[in-house]
Design a protein around this motif. Sequence first.
Motif, PDB file in Angstrom:
ATOM      1  N   ASP B 158      -1.527  18.180  13.978  1.00 52.44           N
ATOM      2  CA  ASP B 158      -2.667  18.063  13.262  1.00 52.44           C
ATOM      3  C   ASP B 158      -3.125  16.964  12.366  1.00 52.44           C
ATOM      4  O   ASP B 158      -2.315  16.683  11.085  1.00 52.44           O
ATOM      5  N   SER B 160      -5.011  16.242  10.630  1.00 51.56           N
ATOM      6  CA  SER B 160      -6.220  16.507   9.087  1.00 51.56           C
ATOM      7  C   SER B 160      -4.756  17.223   8.144  1.00 51.56           C
ATOM      8  O   SER B 160      -5.247  16.927   6.787  1.00 51.56           O
ATOM      9  N   ILE B 161      -3.452  17.726   8.221  1.00 54.75           N
ATOM     10  CA  ILE B 161      -2.476  17.528   7.401  1.00 54.75           C
ATOM     11  C   ILE B 161      -2.317  16.330   6.486  1.00 54.75           C
ATOM     12  O   ILE B 161      -2.002  16.254   5.426  1.00 54.75           O
ATOM     13  N   GLU B 163      -4.499  13.682   6.059  1.00 55.90           N
ATOM     14  CA  GLU B 163      -6.160  13.130   5.149  1.00 55.90           C
ATOM     15  C   GLU B 163      -5.519  14.557   3.904  1.00 55.90           C
ATOM     16  O   GLU B 163      -5.945  14.275   3.308  1.00 55.90           O
ATOM     17  N   ALA B 164      -5.197  16.162   4.515  1.00 58.33           N
ATOM     18  CA  ALA B 164      -5.512  16.490   3.046  1.00 58.33           C
ATOM     19  C   ALA B 164      -4.157  16.219   1.756  1.00 58.33           C
ATOM     20  O   ALA B 164      -4.950  16.384   1.646  1.00 58.33           O
ATOM     21  N   ALA B 165      -3.099  15.069   2.676  1.00 59.94           N
ATOM     22  CA  ALA B 165      -1.899  14.828   1.274  1.00 59.94           C
ATOM     23  C   ALA B 165      -3.277  13.298   0.325  1.00 59.94           C
ATOM     24  O   ALA B 165      -3.578  13.804  -0.600  1.00 59.94           O
ATOM     25  N   MET B 166      -3.791  13.026   1.495  1.00 58.86           N
ATOM     26  CA  MET B 166      -4.552  11.885   0.707  1.00 58.86           C
ATOM     27  C   MET B 166      -5.640  12.571   0.284  1.00 58.86           C
ATOM     28  O   MET B 166      -5.973  11.772  -1.063  1.00 58.86           O
ATOM     29  N   ASP B 167      -6.462  13.878  -0.171  1.00 60.15           N
ATOM     30  CA  ASP B 167      -7.105  14.115  -0.061  1.00 60.15           C
ATOM     31  C   ASP B 167      -6.979  14.632  -1.588  1.00 60.15           C
ATOM     32  O   ASP B 167      -7.621  14.884  -2.495  1.00 60.15           O
ATOM     33  N   LEU B 168      -5.226  14.843  -1.465  1.00 62.81           N
ATOM     34  CA  LEU B 168      -4.587  15.444  -2.339  1.00 62.81           C
ATOM     35  C   LEU B 168      -4.880  14.843  -4.013  1.00 62.81           C
ATOM     36  O   LEU B 168      -3.678  14.945  -4.613  1.00 62.81           O
ATOM     37  N   GLY B 169      -4.314  13.439  -3.410  1.00 64.11           N
ATOM     38  CA  GLY B 169      -4.581  12.108  -3.378  1.00 64.11           C
ATOM     39  C   GLY B 169      -3.077  11.289  -4.093  1.00 64.11           C
ATOM     40  O   GLY B 169      -2.637  10.669  -4.960  1.00 64.11           O
ATOM     41  N   ALA B 170      -2.279  11.259  -2.086  1.00 63.22           N
ATOM     42  CA  ALA B 170      -1.499  10.921  -2.669  1.00 63.22           C
ATOM     43  C   ALA B 170      -1.619   9.779  -1.490  1.00 63.22           C
ATOM     44  O   ALA B 170      -3.298   9.641  -0.625  1.00 63.22           O
ATOM     45  N   SER B 171      -1.208   8.825  -1.642  1.00 62.81           N
ATOM     46  CA  SER B 171      -1.850   7.765  -1.445  1.00 62.81           C
ATOM     47  C   SER B 171      -1.043   7.061   0.057  1.00 62.81           C
ATOM     48  O   SER B 171      -0.863   8.010   0.462  1.00 62.81           O
ATOM     49  N   PRO B 172      -1.573   6.670   1.045  1.00 61.72           N
ATOM     50  CA  PRO B 172      -1.264   6.584   2.338  1.00 61.72           C
ATOM     51  C   PRO B 172      -0.120   6.581   2.213  1.00 61.72           C
ATOM     52  O   PRO B 172       0.603   6.990   3.185  1.00 61.72           O
ATOM     53  N   GLN B 174       2.557   7.537   0.421  1.00 60.98           N
ATOM     54  CA  GLN B 174       2.601   8.444   0.081  1.00 60.98           C
ATOM     55  C   GLN B 174       2.824   9.705   1.098  1.00 60.98           C
ATOM     56  O   GLN B 174       3.557  10.814   0.991  1.00 60.98           O
ATOM     57  N   VAL B 179       4.310  13.805   3.383  1.00 66.31           N
ATOM     58  CA  VAL B 179       4.159  15.187   4.498  1.00 66.31           C
ATOM     59  C   VAL B 179       4.571  14.314   5.836  1.00 66.31           C
ATOM     60  O   VAL B 179       5.368  15.299   6.957  1.00 66.31           O
TER      61      VAL B 179
END
Lengths: 364, 262
Positions: B158, B160-161, B163-172, B174, B179
């Motif tokens: 998915d 969005s998994i 996207e969720a990582a980036m949403d939580l502050g991970a750079s692309p 990271q 993830v």
Amino acid sequence: MSSSDPLIRVDSVRKRFGGVTAVDDLSLDIGHGEFFALLGPSGCGKTTLMRMIAGFETPDEGRILLDGEDIAATPPHRRPVNMMFQSYALFPHMNVERNIAFGLERERMPRADIAARVDEMLRLTQLEPLRRRRPDQLSGGQRQRVALARALAKRPRLLLLDEPLAALDRKLREETQFELMEIRRGLGMSFMLVTHDQNEAMAMADRIAVMREGRIEQMGPAREVYRMPATRWAAGFIGEINLFEAIALRDASAGQACDMRLRDAPEAAPISLTCDAPLRAGQEVAVAVRPENLALRRGAPGAACLRGDVVELAFRGDTTLARVRLPSGFVARANAPGAGGESLTRGEAVCLSFDVAAARVLAS
Amino acid sequence: MTRGRGFFRWSVLVAGFVFLYAPIALLVIYSFNASRLVTVWGGFSPRWYIALLDDRQMVDAAFISLRVAFVSALFATALGTCAAIALARLGSFRGRALFAAMVMAPLVMPEVIMGLSLLLLFVALDAPRGFWTIVLAHATMGMCFVAVVVRERLEGVDRSIEEAAMDLGASPAQALLRVTLPIAMPSILAGYVLAFTLSLDDFVIASFTSGPGSTTLPMRVYSQARLGVSPEINAISTVMIGFVAALLCVHALARASRRARD
């Protein structure tokens, strides 16, 4: 930044995908601590708008301001906005604790603080006994709570909720609604809910924006949107409503009472209603009345009543929903409470009436 | 009736397995033959395995093959994973269709053509042929298999998994490291195992791209077999079969234990 700035200001934003305009010149404000809902059918652009606020899409035109500052250049991972995804998007290779800690670790928060915050979130969402489980060992409701805890852990300025309850069964959905409201009151942050479910939006949100084809059809407090729909479409989208065709009998300016005659009650005396828009004599309008505000009486032709025949009856426990066909062919829906409703039979001639205070004139 | 059908099913199954595995079983059995003659059973003996240990050329070839497989599979996995990420995650970029076709081409390209074209390239570049040319050739061949396996997996994850990582502050970057890649890890490992066994097996491409002192095991076995099949070849073949089987078992067990843990 001044204290009078809203938390989020969406200013004339437009977004196209190929030839389709998903969001069309849309503006709205979300206040500090507000629970705001974007309500609309699928494909109305509500998800696109939310993704633009989160930073996953960039507006073609217009600005999005956070505390008065344009965040166009800020990538998603630097925005103080977190999102709870519709699919939950949990990290399948991490347990509950690590999922919740992920955002905090990215902030380089000290270890002890992370542990404390994770514990707090687990307590808040009642996930403490499941802290070592992986997402695939959890039920749908538990996963939903992990997704919520993970999004809340960073204490975002704004939490975006994308259809947060869509995957839950009805009973759990209601419980979770109350939990969400309680959690928000406790943390005092702003929530933006995106949903196609009007009940969900009305139950939780302070303010609702009803979206249609990329634009806001109506925006206001939940009660106002329900009681005073602005257009036929908004009236039909939010809850059940009867739209009776009527004709204005004289010119009237906005906010002024105007006599009008219902098409289905030609002999009855004209009723007097106020409209938000100016009306001309002879103009066709709709008079909107919620089923619960429509009184249903047997036979007896009264003065101000709409006569019709019962075509369908559905017992709903506390009330009986009656579908009544009027002479024009329009089928009205009325809720008849208690024993009166239960004794109705199909084919029976009835009479519908309403209090003008509960009716609303819609010119468009 | 059902009984008759059951018998039919079983005989088809047995015939199928016999067809596939009887030659291999015979090879394994005859590797323990005491007789020098390949087709005559002279009793059980491990003598050919002992003889194998004294055959320096054979042992050297085995080690070259293992080294080539180990190194080329590393390159193949790294490149193949990059290609898979580009195809599964970067959306549409200029030349994407061409890139996808070219990554997949070696899957269907005849090995002879691949080997010959690589040989011509190395000659044109005046590159000394040996260990590294085989490694490069095998990495090219292996990366497309890795890309197929990893891409398959990434497309099932998915979006969005991330996207969720980036949403939580991970750079692309990271999000990719913390993830995407961990989620794709089983398929990356599977890709490595695949590239490793393909390299170990390969005869055609290796023969085109090897040089003096870099004879791989399949090449050595082939050249010896041309002088007459000795039971020693049966023995070395059995060792190879055992090695590949062990590798696949370890991989399968690792997967099973990961499932059990989850």
